[in-house]
Write a protein that holds these residues in place. Structure first.
Motif, mmCIF file in Angstrom:
data_model
loop_
_atom_site.group_PDB
_atom_site.id
_atom_site.type_symbol
_atom_site.label_atom_id
_atom_site.label_comp_id
_atom_site.label_asym_id
_atom_site.label_seq_id
_atom_site.Cartn_x
_atom_site.Cartn_y
_atom_site.Cartn_z
ATOM 1 N N ASN A 1 0.759 -1.311 -0.050
ATOM 2 C CA ASN A 1 -0.062 -0.093 0.101
ATOM 3 C C ASN A 1 0.876 1.339 -0.171
ATOM 4 O OD1 ASN A 1 -2.050 -1.758 -0.077
ATOM 5 N ND2 ASN A 1 -3.203 -0.774 2.013
ATOM 6 N N LEU B 1 -3.996 6.198 -1.605
ATOM 7 C CA LEU B 1 -4.704 5.256 -0.914
ATOM 8 C C LEU B 1 -5.136 5.611 0.289
ATOM 9 C CD1 LEU B 1 -6.167 2.669 -1.596
ATOM 10 C CD2 LEU B 1 -4.043 1.291 -0.770
ATOM 11 N N ALA C 1 -7.664 8.537 -7.462
ATOM 12 C CA ALA C 1 -6.735 7.448 -7.935
ATOM 13 C C ALA C 1 -6.522 7.534 -9.355
ATOM 14 C CB ALA C 1 -7.617 6.012 -7.580
ATOM 15 N N VAL D 1 -8.540 -2.805 -6.908
ATOM 16 C CA VAL D 1 -8.439 -2.138 -5.559
ATOM 17 C C VAL D 1 -9.739 -2.432 -4.693
ATOM 18 C CG1 VAL D 1 -8.305 -0.184 -4.006
ATOM 19 C CG2 VAL D 1 -7.262 -0.221 -6.183
ATOM 20 N N ALA E 1 -7.951 -1.005 2.660
ATOM 21 C CA ALA E 1 -8.015 -1.299 1.631
ATOM 22 C C ALA E 1 -6.604 -2.206 0.957
ATOM 23 C CB ALA E 1 -7.709 -0.134 0.625
ATOM 24 N N TRP E 2 -6.445 -3.060 -0.174
ATOM 25 C CA TRP E 2 -5.631 -3.539 -0.530
ATOM 26 C C TRP E 2 -5.648 -3.424 -2.203
ATOM 27 C CZ3 TRP E 2 -7.666 -8.084 2.378
ATOM 28 C CH2 TRP E 2 -8.648 -9.061 1.643
ATOM 29 N N VAL E 3 -4.310 -3.754 -2.781
ATOM 30 C CA VAL E 3 -4.434 -3.617 -4.368
ATOM 31 C C VAL E 3 -3.814 -4.907 -4.699
ATOM 32 C CG1 VAL E 3 -3.398 -2.375 -6.189
ATOM 33 C CG2 VAL E 3 -4.100 -1.030 -4.205
#
Length: 429
Positions: free
Chosen positions: A225, A231, A309, A345, A371-373
């Motif tokens: 992240n 983010l 984003a 995402v 959150a994560w990507v």
């Protein structure tokens, strides 16, 4: 006059079928008939030997297998069966010689490989045996349906490999302990994943995009992240975004649509259960690059948050921004996305216990507001085993490893395909 070989083969096949169906007396009568017609035929001798092995008469079986191999020394199964009779008689040096003859003919002959590994294991060399067991399992492959005669041996092979993997992992961990102590936090996550792959605690997954593969960029399951400075602001807006979702769920259920919606005539494969089903539904703010104005008006704070984003902007394909709602007791099957030129995402909003998500070899649980990507061209799946819905915000972004020029090239090529065919093609969104 010698019996027709094809006739002998048909009789043996009929005897096997009768034996498999539990008609033992019929099988014996058929085999006796074959023996009358061709008493020295290697296939007849082999079948007679197998029957004797089933009755525990290994000495007599050995004699028949020896006659069979003398008549046809080029068939590995005959040598493997001879080895089985020698094993039953405790003649293990002779057994190994027979196994060697089988493998000289066919080095990947599974029964002989399993016999060799088992004999080496009994002789007190479990590590060497495990290497042969492992090679045998690789030779067969995970999709191979083994014959009933091999199932017990294969299960033993799998257990031996599991035990060896665990012992090897312990040895490696003991050797790594002082290295980790020396380097501390500077040991990278990718180095740890390397060790997990080496010791079998992790499986290797490669990108499998359904449309466009961009070479030369890292295939990461989950990204760090810290590589996405924008983010944090989106995570900070979680409460406001969740509140907008709650209003949508209360007042605009009609705006939710099945996420999987293939037309008739399209092969569904793993999507059959979820196709056109609201068990996995989406409330789109942007759908294939098209702004959903009414939905955006209901969710202004969400729209503002994601505007920071680097969304994947490709005409008729992106960006895509939506609330994803997964109903209770529902699973999204393993699948891969369209291109590694983009990333996905997730911002978790409503996450009951019993929900999970796997990308490649790593499984995580959603935590609201965190959150994560990830790269969705690596096989991934999701599940909601709870009794209440799970909801997250999903949107796509450009892969940060692409340069501005590379983004423009991907965008132009993708849009050219859409123009060429006159409409977005299935599998490109």
């Amino acid at each position: 006059m010698a019996a027709d070989p094809s006739t002998i083969v048909k009789i043996i096949q009929a005897a096997r079928a009768a034996g498999a169906a539990g008609r033992g007396s019929e099988a014996e009568e058929l085999l006796a008939r074959a023996a009358q017609l061709a008493p020295n035929h290697p296939a007849v001798l082999n079948e007679q030997g197998l029957q004797l092995m089933q009755r525990g008469e290994a000495a007599r079986a050995r004699e028949l297998f020896q006659r069979a191999t003398a008549a046809d020394a080029s068939h590995p199964a005959l040598w493997s069966n001879l080895a089985a009779s020698l094993n039953a008689l405790g003649l293990h040096d002779d057994e190994m010689a027979a196994i060697a003859r089988a493998l000289a003919i066919e080095p990947r002959h599974p029964p002989a490989l399993l016999q060799k590994a088992a004999l080496i294991e009994r002789r007190g060399a479990p590590r060497e045996a495990a290497r042969i067991f492992r090679a045998t399992l690789v030779t067969l492959g995970p999709e191979t349906e083994p014959p009933p005669s091999l199932r017990a041996a294969l299960e033993h092979a799998r257990e031996a490999v599991r035990s060896d993997d665990a012992a090897l992992a312990r040895t490696i961990e003991e050797r790594l302990a002082p290295v980790r102590a020396q380097h501390g936090s500077s040991v990278s996550r990718r180095a740890e994943e390397c060790i997990e792959l080496l010791t079998g605690r992790r499986s290797r997954y490669l990108p499998q995009p359904t449309f466009l593969y961009f070479p030369g960029i890292p295939a990461l399951e989950f990204f760090d992240n810290r590589d996405f400075p924008w983010l944090g602001a989106i995570e900070a807006a979680t409460d406001a975004i969740r509140a907008e979702l709650a209003r949508v769920l209360a007042s605009d259920q009609a705006g939710l649509e099945p996420y999987v919606a293939y037309p008739d005539g399209v092969p569904l494969e793993q999507w059959r259960e979820l196709n056109r089903s609201r068990r996995w539904s989406a409330y789109f703010l942007w759908n294939q690059g098209s702004a959903q104005l009414e939905h955006l008006a209901r969710c202004p704070r969400t729209a503002q948050a994601v505007s920071t984003a680097p969304r994947c902007d490709v005409a008729q394909h992106g960006p895509n921004v939506f609330f994803s709602v997964l109903e209770p007791r529902t699973r999204i099957p393993p699948h891969t996305g369209v291109t590694n030129a983009r990333l996905t995402v997730h911002l978790p909003l409503i996450v009951p216990p019993g929900c999970g998500f796997r990308v490649g070899g790593e499984t995580r649980e959603w935590i609201p507001g965190q959150a994560w990507v990830f790269d969705d061209t690596l096989e991934h799946e999701a599940w909601n085993d709870s009794d209440t819905p799970r909801a997250i915000l999903i949107f796509d972004i450009w892969n940060p490893f692409l340069t501005a020029a590379e983004r423009d090239l991907v965008r132009a090529a993708t849009e050219a395909i859409g123009s060429y065919y006159g409409a977005p093609q299935p599998g490109l969104v």
